[in-house]
Design an enzyme around this catalytic site. Structure first.
Site, PDB file in Angstrom:
ATOM      1  CD  GLU A  97      -2.905  -1.104   0.068  1.00 61.63           C
ATOM      2  OE1 GLU A  97      -3.165  -0.019  -0.471  1.00 61.63           O
ATOM      3  OE2 GLU A  97      -3.354  -2.197  -0.330  1.00 61.63           O
ATOM      4  CG  ASP A 124       2.106  -7.201  -5.929  1.00 65.09           C
ATOM      5  OD1 ASP A 124       1.567  -6.704  -4.918  1.00 65.09           O
ATOM      6  OD2 ASP A 124       1.509  -7.982  -6.711  1.00 65.09           O
TER       7      ASP A 124
HETATM    8 ZN   LIG Z   1      -2.653  -2.426  -4.497  1.00 63.47          ZN
END
Ligand SMILES: [Zn+2]
Length: 419
Positions: free
Chosen positions: A275, A356
């Site tokens: 995030e 990611d």
């Molecule tokens: Zn995301």
């Protein structure tokens, strides 16, 4: 006449597209999972996830079909005109008429969707063990949502009607765009601090290993945080989630209590690192710019079509008005929204890979992220093999397998068979 054809084509066309996508998607559910995904579900749970998926799909299609039929009936039986006549009888003021017109339509559509919402929560979600809500919470949510919705709708709708009704301001659409954008930005500050606490309880995360780990990571990455909060998501559902709210130094992390329960400290840090990656890589800002530009495009189209007689005739209206134009042009704008949505989803999926990778790079490997994603998917009975067309058109996130392979190909996993 051709306006009627365009509008019916849009309404029926989108319903048909939905039907086709869902049928393809149901067919793409496989009995044998790809090798990598085998460990996620056992046979029984996999069957359960498929049953859940097809029940949700059927339910969604029934609702979409009913909405389409009601919309067509409203048009052909002169339902919009009937509502408009009520508004006209009540007042001479255009803004008030608009509010009455909009309010009746909104209440009507809420009444139609209410039984669906009830069935979804207390029958489907209940059956698969997700529902934690009670009738009291459900009813309170509806009341609170209705009050908030009414305030926000009244504010936005009257501002827009005012700008387009007055002939004192040249380029009204630019002004309306500016005003609505300002309100949208203000809402981004208000939502986490004022609106969300109306529905859920937020408390600062107590001192614990998890908090230390998050703060240590944020410090290492030079990420300013306005607090780490725990939200009582378990009040409504056992499904888990985490999100960021706010801007600048007011950025808050919110973790559902259900997420904290089910994951290790390391997994949670990776979820949050992902995030934070969205912030660091300016993804939030890019999404915001797209949203502002598409609002502008909508106001521009609104300016072109406002009070269009053909359009009003297609909706069987006797009286031309700014407020009804706004509602009708929204229907016309749907294909444009759809195309914008495809591009936004494509961009969003690209951002997911990037976030990611960011998380994996800053946390010495993304293994725990994949473990967390696997657990989340399994707990939510998610579809592991959606149809590629559905992913292309509707998914804002790549599939679990795609994210896994992307990290693997980038050499960001320490253990290649994390299963
Ligand atoms: Zn995301």
């Amino acid at each position: 006449m051709y306006w009627t054809v365009i509008i019916v084509a849009i309404i029926v066309g989108f319903w048909l597209l939905d039907l086709i996508i869902e049928m393809l998607d149901s067919k793409s559910m496989v009995t044998e999972l790809p090798e990598k995904l085998k460990g996620i579900y056992d046979d029984e749970k996999y069957e359960k996830s498929q049953a859940y998926g097809s029940e949700k799909t059927r339910f969604g299609l029934i609702q979409a079909t009913l909405s389409m039929i009601i919309m067509l009936l409203m048009i052909f039986l002169g339902g919009f005109n009937w509502v408009d006549q009520i508004a006209i009888q009540v007042t001479d003021n255009d803004i008030l008429r608009g509010l009455i017109f909009g309010a009746i339509l909104m209440v009507g559509s809420s009444l139609v969707s209410l039984p669906f919402s009830y069935y979804n929560t207390f029958v489907i979600e209940e059956k698969y063990g997700f529902n934690k809500s009670t009738l009291k919470i459900f009813i309170m949510d509806i009341i609170k949502g209705a009050i908030l919705g009414a305030i926000i709708f009244a504010l936005l709708f009257s501002i827009i009607i005012w700008f387009f009704s007055t002939d004192k301001i040249p380029m009204a659409w630019l002004w309306a765009w500016g005003a609505i954008t300002a309100i949208q930005l203000l809402m981004m500050y208000l939502v986490p601090v004022v609106l969300l606490p109306i529905f859920n309880k937020f408390e600062e995360l107590e001192d614990c290993e998890l908090k230390d780990a998050i703060l240590a990571y944020a410090k290492k990455e030079n990420f300013k945080l306005g607090g780490i909060f725990k939200m009582d998501g378990s009040k409504r559902s056992s499904k888990a989630n985490a999100f960021f709210t706010g801007f600048g130094k007011f950025k808050r992390i919110v973790l559902f209590d259900t997420l904290i329960e089910k994951h290790t400290v390391n997994e949670l840090v990776l979820v949050l690192a992902h995030e934070m990656g969205h912030f660091k890589l300016k993804h939030i800002l890019k999404h915001l710019i797209i949203m502002i530009l598409s609002t502008g495009l909508m106001f521009f189209c609104f300016d072109l079509l406002i009070g269009n007689e053909g359009l009003f005739a297609a909706f069987r209206m006797e009286h031309i008005s700014v407020y009804a134009s706004l509602i009708f042009i929204m229907v016309l704008f749907e294909p444009i929204t759809f195309v914008i949505g495809i591009f936004t989803n494509m961009m969003s999926r690209k951002f997911e890979y990037e976030a990611d990778a960011y998380a994996a790079k800053t946390c010495d490997g993304g293994d725990d992220l994949i473990t967390a994603l696997k657990n989340l998917t399994a707990d939510n009975l998610g579809n592991l093999t959606p149809h590629p067309l559905k992913v292309f058109l509707e998914y804002s996130h790549p599939t679990l397998l795609q994210r896994w392979e992307s990290l693997e190909n980038a050499g960001l996993l320490n253990n290649t068979d994390t299963a």
